[in-house]
Design an enzyme around this catalytic site. Structure first.
Site, mmCIF file in Angstrom:
data_model
loop_
_atom_site.group_PDB
_atom_site.id
_atom_site.type_symbol
_atom_site.label_atom_id
_atom_site.label_comp_id
_atom_site.label_asym_id
_atom_site.label_seq_id
_atom_site.Cartn_x
_atom_site.Cartn_y
_atom_site.Cartn_z
ATOM 1 N N LYS A 165 0.857 -1.187 0.000
ATOM 2 C CA LYS A 165 0.000 0.000 0.000
ATOM 3 C C LYS A 165 0.894 1.239 0.000
ATOM 4 O O LYS A 165 1.093 1.897 1.019
ATOM 5 C CB LYS A 165 -0.922 -0.046 1.231
HETATM 6 N N1 PPE Z 1 -7.422 -2.614 -3.371
HETATM 7 C C1 PPE Z 1 -6.985 -1.341 -3.257
HETATM 8 C C2 PPE Z 1 -6.267 -0.724 -4.391
HETATM 9 C C3 PPE Z 1 -7.229 -0.633 -2.079
HETATM 10 O O1 PPE Z 1 -6.799 0.632 -1.963
HETATM 11 C C4 PPE Z 1 -7.948 -1.244 -1.040
HETATM 12 C C5 PPE Z 1 -8.246 -0.479 0.214
HETATM 13 C C6 PPE Z 1 -8.366 -2.582 -1.194
HETATM 14 C C7 PPE Z 1 -8.081 -3.233 -2.386
HETATM 15 C C8 PPE Z 1 -9.072 -3.333 -0.104
HETATM 16 O O2 PPE Z 1 -8.198 -3.601 0.969
HETATM 17 P P1 PPE Z 1 -8.727 -3.742 2.476
HETATM 18 O O3 PPE Z 1 -9.091 -2.386 2.931
HETATM 19 O O4 PPE Z 1 -7.570 -4.308 3.211
HETATM 20 O O5 PPE Z 1 -9.878 -4.653 2.447
HETATM 21 N N2 PPE Z 1 -8.504 0.901 0.017
HETATM 22 C C9 PPE Z 1 -8.382 1.815 1.130
HETATM 23 C C10 PPE Z 1 -8.220 3.248 0.702
HETATM 24 C C11 PPE Z 1 -9.445 4.001 0.299
HETATM 25 C C12 PPE Z 1 -9.170 5.479 0.078
HETATM 26 O O6 PPE Z 1 -9.951 6.118 -0.639
HETATM 27 O O7 PPE Z 1 -8.200 6.010 0.633
HETATM 28 C C13 PPE Z 1 -9.465 1.569 2.159
HETATM 29 O O8 PPE Z 1 -10.494 0.979 1.858
HETATM 30 O O9 PPE Z 1 -9.253 1.971 3.309
#
Ligand code: PPE
Length: 312
Positions: A165
């Site tokens: 991330k």
């Molecule tokens: N893919 C991406 C690219 C991503 O950023 C997230 C989280 C996920 C999948 C899902 O991951 P998880 O949260 O562990 O289930 N995206 C974060 C950022 C959002 C934002 O706008 O900033 C979030 O959901 O917190």
């Protein structure tokens, strides 16, 4: 009709920055912060939910572990231990007396060194928390959202570390998001270099076909913690879960589809490229998983207590 939702920050009192809680308005960084220029930061998105008794941070240890994994990929040294980062999150929620919130820890190359080589540069670390409602709109949760396949492709991991991330990765997401909104959709789905469905701008993706859940493997995507939770919950409910690559055709033909993410939680997909998915409304398996996930995060199911870290 295109719906725009803008997330205005709901300010709270304190932000944890470099070891102490500072007033919200004072949590500032310098114009020559390395990460501002090059996206050289790693972050997390975490949610905390009211359980009636105490607020509970959902899967905090897993989020902290992923933050340190992202830093490791980047060879960035966070000047705190995982325990200190964990405590910083708890302290931030507690100090702001928040019962439900979104939490954003971020470690970034700070002020004092410019140019692309960050080796030896100062790493700052902070945690903010604020109330944040439905990420893709309340209506999105109830009726599903309209999505399009992006013209932007998710970069392969030999181009960008999409498993980590890293802030810089999100330029790709922003390009896709803006394109989607400007062309009348609510969210974008990104394919990988080989035309397989990868993920959305800030969510993982699932389809339902003949009663089974299918989600792409996480080779070219973030290993979502919500994705992992949903896979475990689905299996516990006796729903078959398969990790396999699929193309957009299979997505168009799905019985149901939804996305998962900390911010988005579980949000159903109503249409893709203006093609209706299933009956064009949240399907039975999606609804079942949404209901169960709601119980789990709010501490209503003992089986998943292990995922909750209470803020006492
Ligand atoms: N893919 C991406 C690219 C991503 O950023 C997230 C989280 C996920 C999948 C899902 O991951 P998880 O949260 O562990 O289930 N995206 C974060 C950022 C959002 C934002 O706008 O900033 C979030 O959901 O917190």
């Amino acid at each position: 009709m295109n719906r725009f939702w803008v997330v205005f920050l709901k300010e709270v009192k304190w932000i944890w920055l470099n070891g102490s809680l500072v007033p919200w308005a004072d949590a500032k960084v310098h114009f020559l912060t390395h990460a501002l220029h090059y996206g050289s930061a790693v972050f997390e998105g975490i949610r905390c939910y009211d359980t009636g008794k105490w607020p509970a941070v959902f899967r905090l240890k897993d989020h902290v572990a992923r933050l340190f994994y992202s830093a490791e990929v980047f060879k960035m040294e966070i000047p705190y231990s995982q325990t200190q980062a964990y405590n910083a999150v708890i302290d931030t929620v507690k100090a702001n007396k928040l019962r439900e919130c979104y939490i954003r820890p971020i470690a970034f190359y700070g002020y004092g060194q410019m140019g692309l080589n960050p080796i030896g540069a100062k790493v700052d670390f902070g945690v903010a928390a604020w109330p944040w409602g439905a990420y893709l709109g309340k209506e999105g949760i109830e009726k599903g959202v309209s999505m399009r396949i992006s013209s932007w492709v998710r970069p392969p991991t030999n181009v960008m570390p999409t498993n980590a991330k890293v802030s810089g990765n999100y330029v790709n997401s922003i390009l896709a998001k803006v394109e989607a909104i400007r062309t009348g959709f609510e969210e974008a789905i990104l394919l990988d270099n080989n035309g397989n469905v990868a993920e959305c701008t800030g969510e993982n993706i699932f389809i339902v076909r003949n009663g089974a859940l299918i989600t792409p493997p996480t080779d070219n995507t973030l290993k979502g913690i919500t994705r992992d939770s949903i896979m475990q919950i689905a299996r516990d409910l006796g729903i078959e879960v398969r990790e396999k690559l699929f193309k957009k055709e299979e997505l168009y033909a799905a019985d149901e589809a939804f996305v998962t993410g900390t911010a988005a939680e579980i949000t159903p997909i109503r249409t893709v490229d203006n093609k209706q998915i299933g009956f064009g409304k949240p399907g039975p398996i999606t609804k079942k998983l949404m209901a169960k996930y709601g119980e789990v995060i709010h501490g209503k199911d003992k089986q998943y207590e292990k995922w909750l870290d209470y803020v006492k």
